[in-house]
Scaffold this active site. Structure first.
Site, mmCIF file in Angstrom:
data_model
loop_
_atom_site.group_PDB
_atom_site.id
_atom_site.type_symbol
_atom_site.label_atom_id
_atom_site.label_comp_id
_atom_site.label_asym_id
_atom_site.label_seq_id
_atom_site.Cartn_x
_atom_site.Cartn_y
_atom_site.Cartn_z
ATOM 1 N N ASP A 1 -8.229 1.608 3.604
ATOM 2 C CA ASP A 1 -8.140 0.820 2.477
ATOM 3 C C ASP A 1 -6.655 0.433 2.511
ATOM 4 O OD1 ASP A 1 -10.614 0.557 1.786
ATOM 5 O OD2 ASP A 1 -10.595 2.448 0.619
ATOM 6 N N ASN B 1 -5.390 -4.961 -5.422
ATOM 7 C CA ASN B 1 -5.839 -3.963 -6.244
ATOM 8 C C ASN B 1 -5.389 -3.985 -7.709
ATOM 9 O OD1 ASN B 1 -7.830 -2.525 -4.854
ATOM 10 N ND2 ASN B 1 -6.508 -1.012 -4.017
ATOM 11 N N ASP B 2 -4.115 -3.762 -7.675
ATOM 12 C CA ASP B 2 -3.677 -3.458 -9.118
ATOM 13 C C ASP B 2 -2.051 -3.509 -9.176
ATOM 14 O OD1 ASP B 2 -3.106 -1.110 -7.663
ATOM 15 O OD2 ASP B 2 -4.917 -0.139 -8.541
ATOM 16 N N ARG C 1 8.127 13.124 -18.756
ATOM 17 C CA ARG C 1 8.114 12.384 -19.711
ATOM 18 C C ARG C 1 7.286 11.165 -19.850
ATOM 19 N NH1 ARG C 1 13.239 9.371 -22.628
ATOM 20 N NH2 ARG C 1 12.351 9.023 -24.522
ATOM 21 N N ASP D 1 1.025 8.350 -19.289
ATOM 22 C CA ASP D 1 1.642 8.581 -17.824
ATOM 23 C C ASP D 1 1.569 7.229 -17.249
ATOM 24 O OD1 ASP D 1 1.475 11.364 -18.128
ATOM 25 O OD2 ASP D 1 0.235 11.593 -16.802
ATOM 26 N N ALA E 1 -4.137 8.745 -18.766
ATOM 27 C CA ALA E 1 -3.528 9.837 -19.693
ATOM 28 C C ALA E 1 -2.556 9.349 -20.873
ATOM 29 C CB ALA E 1 -3.000 10.899 -19.184
ATOM 30 N N GLN F 1 2.125 0.464 -3.667
ATOM 31 C CA GLN F 1 3.753 0.275 -3.191
ATOM 32 C C GLN F 1 4.782 0.220 -4.258
ATOM 33 O OE1 GLN F 1 4.244 -0.374 0.789
ATOM 34 N NE2 GLN F 1 2.128 0.303 0.853
HETATM 35 N N1 LIG Z 1 -5.067 8.739 -9.015
HETATM 36 C C1 LIG Z 1 -5.645 7.833 -8.196
HETATM 37 O O1 LIG Z 1 -6.739 7.672 -7.658
HETATM 38 C C2 LIG Z 1 -4.537 6.789 -7.443
HETATM 39 C C3 LIG Z 1 -3.127 6.853 -7.726
HETATM 40 C C4 LIG Z 1 -2.356 6.233 -7.142
HETATM 41 C C5 LIG Z 1 -2.999 4.904 -6.399
HETATM 42 N N2 LIG Z 1 -4.062 4.667 -6.309
HETATM 43 C C6 LIG Z 1 -4.542 3.564 -5.599
HETATM 44 O O2 LIG Z 1 -4.182 3.501 -4.295
HETATM 45 C C7 LIG Z 1 -4.167 1.918 -3.943
HETATM 46 C C8 LIG Z 1 -3.371 1.998 -2.559
HETATM 47 O O3 LIG Z 1 -4.112 2.468 -1.745
HETATM 48 P P1 LIG Z 1 -3.781 3.170 -0.563
HETATM 49 O O4 LIG Z 1 -4.837 3.437 0.439
HETATM 50 O O5 LIG Z 1 -2.292 2.548 0.248
HETATM 51 O O6 LIG Z 1 -3.217 4.559 -1.119
HETATM 52 P P2 LIG Z 1 -3.741 6.091 -0.884
HETATM 53 O O7 LIG Z 1 -3.631 6.418 0.476
HETATM 54 O O8 LIG Z 1 -2.931 7.027 -1.999
HETATM 55 O O9 LIG Z 1 -5.159 6.110 -1.413
HETATM 56 C C9 LIG Z 1 -5.770 6.010 -2.580
HETATM 57 C C10 LIG Z 1 -7.212 6.049 -2.395
HETATM 58 O O10 LIG Z 1 -7.775 4.937 -2.979
HETATM 59 C C11 LIG Z 1 -8.628 4.420 -2.043
HETATM 60 N N3 LIG Z 1 -8.889 3.012 -2.438
HETATM 61 C C12 LIG Z 1 -7.901 2.044 -2.266
HETATM 62 N N4 LIG Z 1 -8.269 0.936 -2.674
HETATM 63 C C13 LIG Z 1 -9.554 0.978 -3.327
HETATM 64 C C14 LIG Z 1 -10.557 0.088 -3.555
HETATM 65 N N5 LIG Z 1 -10.008 -1.246 -3.998
HETATM 66 N N6 LIG Z 1 -11.700 0.514 -4.190
HETATM 67 C C15 LIG Z 1 -11.987 2.029 -3.986
HETATM 68 N N7 LIG Z 1 -11.009 2.833 -3.354
HETATM 69 C C16 LIG Z 1 -9.930 2.374 -3.008
HETATM 70 C C17 LIG Z 1 -8.102 4.702 -0.586
HETATM 71 O O11 LIG Z 1 -9.348 4.826 0.323
HETATM 72 C C18 LIG Z 1 -7.745 6.081 -0.867
HETATM 73 O O12 LIG Z 1 -8.774 6.893 -0.758
HETATM 74 C C19 LIG Z 1 -3.513 1.470 -5.243
HETATM 75 O O13 LIG Z 1 -3.687 0.074 -5.333
HETATM 76 C C20 LIG Z 1 -4.156 2.370 -6.337
HETATM 77 O O14 LIG Z 1 -5.074 1.868 -6.921
HETATM 78 C C21 LIG Z 1 -5.082 5.553 -6.784
HETATM 79 N N1 LIG Z 2 0.827 1.803 11.300
HETATM 80 C C1 LIG Z 2 1.191 3.214 10.871
HETATM 81 N N2 LIG Z 2 1.688 3.832 11.848
HETATM 82 C C2 LIG Z 2 2.129 5.194 11.399
HETATM 83 N N3 LIG Z 2 1.760 5.780 10.587
HETATM 84 C C3 LIG Z 2 0.880 4.969 9.498
HETATM 85 C C4 LIG Z 2 0.663 3.709 9.959
HETATM 86 N N4 LIG Z 2 -0.145 3.197 8.715
HETATM 87 C C5 LIG Z 2 -0.238 4.309 7.805
HETATM 88 N N5 LIG Z 2 0.491 5.260 8.221
HETATM 89 C C6 LIG Z 2 0.712 6.638 7.686
HETATM 90 O O1 LIG Z 2 -0.888 7.263 7.379
HETATM 91 C C7 LIG Z 2 -0.760 7.711 6.007
HETATM 92 C C8 LIG Z 2 -2.075 6.958 5.438
HETATM 93 O O2 LIG Z 2 -1.800 5.738 5.434
HETATM 94 P P1 LIG Z 2 -2.610 4.909 4.538
HETATM 95 O O3 LIG Z 2 -3.152 5.660 3.294
HETATM 96 O O4 LIG Z 2 -2.022 3.552 4.146
HETATM 97 O O5 LIG Z 2 -3.899 4.795 5.549
HETATM 98 P P2 LIG Z 2 -4.796 4.054 5.122
HETATM 99 O O6 LIG Z 2 -5.118 2.903 6.030
HETATM 100 O O7 LIG Z 2 -5.417 3.853 3.553
HETATM 101 O O8 LIG Z 2 -6.312 5.058 5.833
HETATM 102 P P3 LIG Z 2 -6.810 6.243 4.753
HETATM 103 O O9 LIG Z 2 -8.159 5.541 4.634
HETATM 104 O O10 LIG Z 2 -7.028 7.569 5.914
HETATM 105 O O11 LIG Z 2 -6.007 6.439 3.576
HETATM 106 C C9 LIG Z 2 0.477 7.515 5.531
HETATM 107 O O12 LIG Z 2 1.205 8.567 5.683
HETATM 108 C C10 LIG Z 2 1.049 6.377 6.182
HETATM 109 O O13 LIG Z 2 2.641 6.675 6.356
#
Ligand SMILES: NC(=O)c1ccc[n+]([C@@H]2O[C@H](COP(=O)([O-])OP(=O)(O)OC[C@H]3O[C@@H](n4cnc5c(N)ncnc54)[C@H](O)[C@@H]3O)[C@@H](O)[C@H]2O)c1
Ligand SMILES: Nc1ncnc2c1ncn2[C@@H]1O[C@H](COP(=O)(O)OP(=O)(O)OP(=O)(O)O)[C@@H](O)[C@H]1O
Length: 357
Positions: A68, A175-176, A186, A205, A240, A275
């Site tokens: 994702d 997403n958000d 805090r 939070d 929270a 991000q």
């Molecule tokens: N407590 C939490 O669940 C939490 C905390 C911080 C951020 N996030 C989410 O992580 C997203 C970024 O994703 P990432 O993969 O780069 O970060 P990440 O690797 O921290 O993943 C967060 C989780 O959310 C899942 N996810 C992401 N978008 C989704 C969607 N639209 N529907 C269902 N699951 C989804 C991913 O597969 C992963 O399991 C942010 O947009 C935010 O919504 C979640």
């Molecule tokens: N192109 C890349 N090269 C090296 N590391 C990467 C790359 N993309 C993501 N990573 C690393 O992999 C980890 C997971 O990244 P990210 O959560 O964005 O992956 P994802 O595509 O959502 O896969 P997952 O479903 O496993 O979370 C992070 O620590 C990130 O730094």
């Protein structure tokens, strides 16, 4: 549609994704399609979405190979370029991705032969009381293996307005948008405005505004509603909150949600699709609203959102219900729906969905 230029966003840390990227490059070579890697994880400073797609030669299709997070990166680039995005599922959850890795060639053929649906998904954008900046020392704190940070969003010069309306930022979130406490111990104090009216002041939070697509991500984890990606609206969810009113509120697509950090609060971080992109000080605000542009996601068949929800989130059934009987498929799929149901979106039940609970 004619695909002339493919942009690849690859999760380089995952061998299967790197292998699938070779398949995409081979397909492109066979079909005379230009293919460029969009290296969103290059060492050193990260670039804006515009700079990344420019360097990749304005792709008209972005293919993401990862989970994702990888899809969200590709979606940001596709939205910037009004390109299609196709997500190949090589992640842990893969909620947003469409195509299993072994089907990547078939999927590219389907795009080329126009045997696809294009799903239009809502995106969020931002105005803020001032430019967003990230203090330099934060990057060092956050570089725990997640690669370099994106730069703060650029100010959009095409929609300037009086300073009362803040500055428009070059942001597209699938997403958000999250405003989160910066110090661990805090909470942030934030006034929340819906359509310009104060809803309440929160001590929490974090506070987030999600699209229907993002409703299953952070908002879901914070107890927010699951919203069909076919619906339109902005989901406001507190994380929270230390107060009695802790519910999500779903605003209409033309109702902005604004968050103002209160004078006595600590600073707050602003994250866009996971991000970190800026820090707000007391008195600063952001206004989150539906972006004029939309994401164009490639779909190979009708979207089975609820089937995916059950499957990918591993929804479990009540033990007592399991003991009490099977859940047979609701409607037959062999006959057309009756006239009063004909206007409803009822995707065919996939072969394996007749499983019982
Ligand atoms: N407590 C939490 O669940 C939490 C905390 C911080 C951020 N996030 C989410 O992580 C997203 C970024 O994703 P990432 O993969 O780069 O970060 P990440 O690797 O921290 O993943 C967060 C989780 O959310 C899942 N996810 C992401 N978008 C989704 C969607 N639209 N529907 C269902 N699951 C989804 C991913 O597969 C992963 O399991 C942010 O947009 C935010 O919504 C979640
Ligand atoms: N192109 C890349 N090269 C090296 N590391 C990467 C790359 N993309 C993501 N990573 C690393 O992999 C980890 C997971 O990244 P990210 O959560 O964005 O992956 P994802 O595509 O959502 O896969 P997952 O479903 O496993 O979370 C992070 O620590 C990130 O730094």
């Amino acid at each position: 549609m004619t695909v002339n230029r493919v942009g690849l966003v690859v999760h380089g840390g995952r061998a299967e994704a790197v292998a699938a990227a070779r398949t995409v490059r081979a397909w492109c070579a066979e079909h005379g399609v230009r293919c460029a890697d969009i290296d969103v994880w290059q060492e050193g400073a990260r670039h804006s979405a515009r700079e990344e797609v420019d360097s990749a030669g304005d792709p008209d299709l972005i293919v993401t190979l990862g989970g994702d997070g990888t899809f969200l990166r590709g979606a940001r680039l596709a939205a910037e370029n009004d390109a299609l995005v196709l997500g190949v599922d090589l992640g842990r959850v893969g909620f947003l991705t469409e195509v299993p890795a072994p089907a990547v060639r078939e999927a590219l053929d389907a795009v080329r032969e126009e045997r696809i649906n294009i799903e239009s998904r809502m995106l969020l954008t931002l105005r803020a009381s001032c430019r967003l900046e990230v203090p330099t020392q934060m990057e060092a704190l956050l570089r725990y293996g997640r690669g370099p940070m994106l730069p703060p969003p650029r100010v959009r010069s095409d929609c300037t307005a009086g300073s009362d309306w803040g500055v428009a930022l070059d942001v597209t979130a699938l997403n958000d948008v999250v405003v989160e406490k910066l110090s661990r111990d805090r909470q942030v104090s934030v006034a929340v405005y819906l359509a310009g009216r104060l809803l309440a002041c929160y001590s929490a939070d974090a506070l987030l505004v999600a699209t229907p697509t993002g409703s299953t991500a952070y908002s879901f984890a914070a107890g927010g509603p699951v919203v069909s990606p076919r619906a339109e609206g902005l989901v406001f969810t507190p994380v929270a909150p230390h107060m009695v009113f802790n519910r999500s509120v779903v605003a209409a697509p033309d109702e902005p949600v604004a968050l103002r950090v209160l004078q006595g609060s600590g600073q707050a971080a602003v994250s866009i699709d996971g991000q970190l992109r800026g820090v707000l000080s007391p008195g600063d605000w952001i206004g989150v609203y539906a972006a004029p542009r939309r994401l164009k996601a490639v779909r190979l068949g009708p979207t089975d959102f609820y089937g995916r929800l059950r499957e990918r989130m591993h929804l479990t059934d009540a033990p007592a219900a399991l003991a009490d009987g099977d859940a047979a498929p609701l409607w037959p799929v062999t006959t057309p729906p009756p006239a009063d149901l004909a206007h409803l979106a009822l995707p065919p039940v996939p072969g394996d969905a007749s499983r019982t609970c």
